[in-house]
Design an enzyme around this catalytic site. Structure first.
Site, PDB file in Angstrom:
ATOM      1  N   ALA A 127       0.828  -1.202   0.000  1.00 12.80           N
ATOM      2  CA  ALA A 127       0.000   0.000   0.000  1.00 12.80           C
ATOM      3  C   ALA A 127       0.865   1.257   0.000  1.00 12.80           C
ATOM      4  O   ALA A 127       2.015   1.242   0.452  1.00 12.80           O
ATOM      5  CB  ALA A 127      -0.919  -0.002   1.212  1.00 12.80           C
ATOM      6  N   GLY A 134       0.603  -5.402   0.526  1.00 18.67           N
ATOM      7  CA  GLY A 134      -0.498  -5.550  -0.418  1.00 18.67           C
ATOM      8  C   GLY A 134      -0.117  -6.286  -1.685  1.00 18.67           C
ATOM      9  O   GLY A 134      -0.952  -6.953  -2.300  1.00 18.67           O
ATOM     10  N   GLU A 164      -0.506  -9.748  -0.780  1.00 14.33           N
ATOM     11  CA  GLU A 164      -1.935 -10.057  -0.661  1.00 14.33           C
ATOM     12  C   GLU A 164      -2.585 -10.260  -2.024  1.00 14.33           C
ATOM     13  O   GLU A 164      -3.482 -11.095  -2.175  1.00 14.33           O
ATOM     14  CB  GLU A 164      -2.630  -8.946   0.129  1.00 14.33           C
ATOM     15  N   GLU A 212       3.484  -5.702   7.595  1.00 15.01           N
ATOM     16  CA  GLU A 212       2.535  -4.783   8.235  1.00 15.01           C
ATOM     17  C   GLU A 212       2.770  -4.672   9.746  1.00 15.01           C
ATOM     18  O   GLU A 212       2.550  -3.612  10.336  1.00 15.01           O
ATOM     19  CB  GLU A 212       1.094  -5.244   7.961  1.00 15.01           C
TER      20      GLU A 212
END
Length: 262
Positions: free
Chosen positions: A65, A114, A117, A137
């Protein structure tokens, strides 16, 4: 202004490229929105049978992100952070996971946060031997927010998943292959050809059957076995009387390759 997602179609395969190489293809809100729009376009285009998702440049698939952007929402409070950041990211990974056409990640470099992910959510993944992965994270003082706390343990097992989630340590492509996060690791120069070859092996089959397999497997993984079997039966029933199933059965009886529509 540079497009955040590049779109190219050849041989019935759409190549989507996350296009912020100067930011290691960080997932800005504009990039996520552009990716969702591209998926909408692809889903209704019968000429596109599969999707390959990769990153621009040689350094990153996606480093995760855009921290500068989402930290502003965090500063604005819970409601803004959940609305603009978490829900947007979760919608993206859910869309990739449930997409009716096969989505293959071609992981060309860093796949952190991300980016990892996305790799977890897509149906299949091929990694460059230069690729690396991480769930960092926790170093920001938070859990994954785009589905990683749920998908990773389901993919690799609870204890392996928790180790990666709780340490935040990076791991190489071969480790990702060993634990089942990716399907193959190939030399960097062969990444896109390998992803295309995998896509071609899938789209030689009928599009309705491919979509049925994706739906049955993806939905069934999140259900008890009895409910999953019902989904499987529903997907089969929907194909009874279809051109592809009739042609496939006829080809089997006649001992010849099936003729695939679409």
């Amino acid at each position: 202004m540079t497009e955040p997602v590049l779109f190219h179609v050849a041989d019935r395969i759409a190549l989507l490229t996350l296009n912020r190489p100067d930011k290691l293809n960080a997932l800005s809100y504009a990039l996520i929105d552009a990716l969702m729009a591209a998926l909408d376009r692809i889903e209704t285009d019968p000429a596109v049978r599969a999707v390959i998702l990769t990153g621009a440049g040689d350094r990153a698939f996606s480093a995760g992100a855009d921290i500068d952007e989402f930290s502003t929402n965090v500063a604005d409070g819970r409601a803004a952070a959940l609305r603009d950041f978490v829900r947007r990211g979760q919608a993206m990974t859910a869309r990739l996971e449930a997409f009716s056409k096969p989505v293959i990640a071609a992981v060309n470099g860093l796949a952190f946060g991300g980016g990892c992910e996305i790799t977890e959510a897509v149906h299949l993944a091929v990694a460059s031997d230069r690729a690396s992965f991480a769930k960092p994270e926790i170093r920001l003082g938070m859990p994954p927010t785009f589905g990683g706390s749920q998908r990773l343990p389901r993919l690799v097992g609870r204890k392996r998943g928790l180790e990666l989630l709780l340490t935040g340590d990076p791991f190489p492509a071969q480790r990702a292959l060993q634990i089942g996060l990716v399907n193959a690791v190939v030399p960097h120069a062969e990444l896109l050809p390998a992803a295309r070859a995998l896509a071609q092996r899938i789209i030689r089959h009928g599009p309705d059957a491919v979509a049925a397999v994706i739906t049955a497997a993806t939905r069934g993984l999140n259900m008890a076995i009895g409910e999953g079997l019902q989904v499987e039966a529903e997907q089969f029933a929907a194909l009874v009387g279809s051109r592809d199933l009739d042609a496939g059965l006829a080809a089997w009886r006649e001992r010849r390759p099936p003729r695939v529509s679409g």
